[in-house]
Write a protein that holds these residues in place. Structure first.
Motif, short mmCIF file in Angstrom:
data_model
loop_
_atom_site.label_atom_id
_atom_site.label_comp_id
_atom_site.label_asym_id
_atom_site.label_seq_id
_atom_site.Cartn_x
_atom_site.Cartn_y
_atom_site.Cartn_z
N VAL A 60 0.85 -1.19 0.00
CA VAL A 60 0.00 0.00 0.00
C VAL A 60 0.88 1.24 0.00
N PRO A 61 0.35 2.39 -0.42
CA PRO A 61 1.14 3.62 -0.39
C PRO A 61 1.52 4.04 1.04
N VAL A 62 2.61 4.76 1.17
CA VAL A 62 3.08 5.24 2.47
C VAL A 62 2.00 6.06 3.18
N ASP A 63 1.30 6.90 2.42
CA ASP A 63 0.25 7.72 3.04
C ASP A 63 -0.86 6.87 3.64
N VAL A 64 -1.16 5.75 3.04
CA VAL A 64 -2.17 4.84 3.59
C VAL A 64 -1.70 4.27 4.91
N VAL A 65 -0.43 3.90 5.00
CA VAL A 65 0.13 3.39 6.26
C VAL A 65 0.01 4.46 7.34
N LYS A 66 0.37 5.69 7.02
CA LYS A 66 0.32 6.77 8.00
C LYS A 66 -1.10 6.98 8.52
N VAL A 67 -2.07 6.98 7.61
CA VAL A 67 -3.47 7.18 8.01
C VAL A 67 -3.94 6.01 8.87
N ARG A 68 -3.59 4.79 8.47
CA ARG A 68 -4.03 3.62 9.24
C ARG A 68 -3.43 3.60 10.63
N VAL A 69 -2.15 3.94 10.75
CA VAL A 69 -1.51 4.00 12.07
C VAL A 69 -2.19 5.05 12.93
N TYR A 70 -2.42 6.21 12.38
CA TYR A 70 -3.07 7.29 13.11
C TYR A 70 -4.44 6.85 13.63
N ARG A 71 -5.24 6.29 12.74
CA ARG A 71 -6.59 5.86 13.13
C ARG A 71 -6.55 4.72 14.14
N ALA A 72 -5.64 3.78 13.96
CA ALA A 72 -5.55 2.65 14.89
C ALA A 72 -5.13 3.12 16.28
N LEU A 73 -4.17 4.04 16.34
CA LEU A 73 -3.74 4.55 17.64
C LEU A 73 -4.84 5.35 18.32
N ARG A 74 -5.58 6.13 17.55
CA ARG A 74 -6.72 6.87 18.11
C ARG A 74 -7.78 5.91 18.65
N ALA A 75 -8.02 4.83 17.93
CA ALA A 75 -9.00 3.84 18.39
C ALA A 75 -8.53 3.19 19.69
N LEU A 76 -7.25 2.89 19.79
CA LEU A 76 -6.71 2.32 21.03
C LEU A 76 -6.87 3.30 22.18
N HIS A 77 -6.51 4.54 21.95
CA HIS A 77 -6.63 5.56 22.99
C HIS A 77 -8.09 5.71 23.44
N ALA A 78 -9.00 5.70 22.50
CA ALA A 78 -10.42 5.85 22.82
C ALA A 78 -10.92 4.65 23.63
N THR A 79 -10.47 3.47 23.28
CA THR A 79 -10.89 2.27 24.00
C THR A 79 -10.31 2.21 25.40
N LEU A 80 -9.06 2.61 25.54
CA LEU A 80 -8.38 2.51 26.83
C LEU A 80 -8.84 3.55 27.85
#
Length: 86
Positions: A60-80
């Protein structure tokens, strides 16, 4: 905010110094993430791959990785929620 995956830049856990989230809670929150979020965090955080390396590995493109990491970390923070203070 610069995103430097693959380098040790400190904790990804929410909160400040001296605040910790129990590892069991982090593991449960991680398992509750969608598979794509778990995959991207596994490659970038746990396996310490750079965003370029993860992008090449996942096809996948680098920008897709950056967006996915950002969203995944936000989801973790929201859950925790807020960390436990000591």
């Amino acid at each position: 905010m610069a995103l430097r995956m693959g380098k040790h830049t400190g904790s990804f856990a929410p909160g400040g110094p001296g605040e910790r989230t129990p590892s069991a809670a982090v593991a449960r929150a991680f398992q509750a993430l969608p598979p794509a979020d778990r995959e991207i965090l596994t490659e970038t955080v746990f396996r310490e791959r750079s965003v370029n390396e993860a992008a090449a590995l996942l096809g996948v493109p680098v920008d897709v990785v950056k967006v996915r990491v950002y969203r995944a970390l936000r989801a973790l923070h929201a859950t925790l929620g807020p960390p436990v203070t000591r």
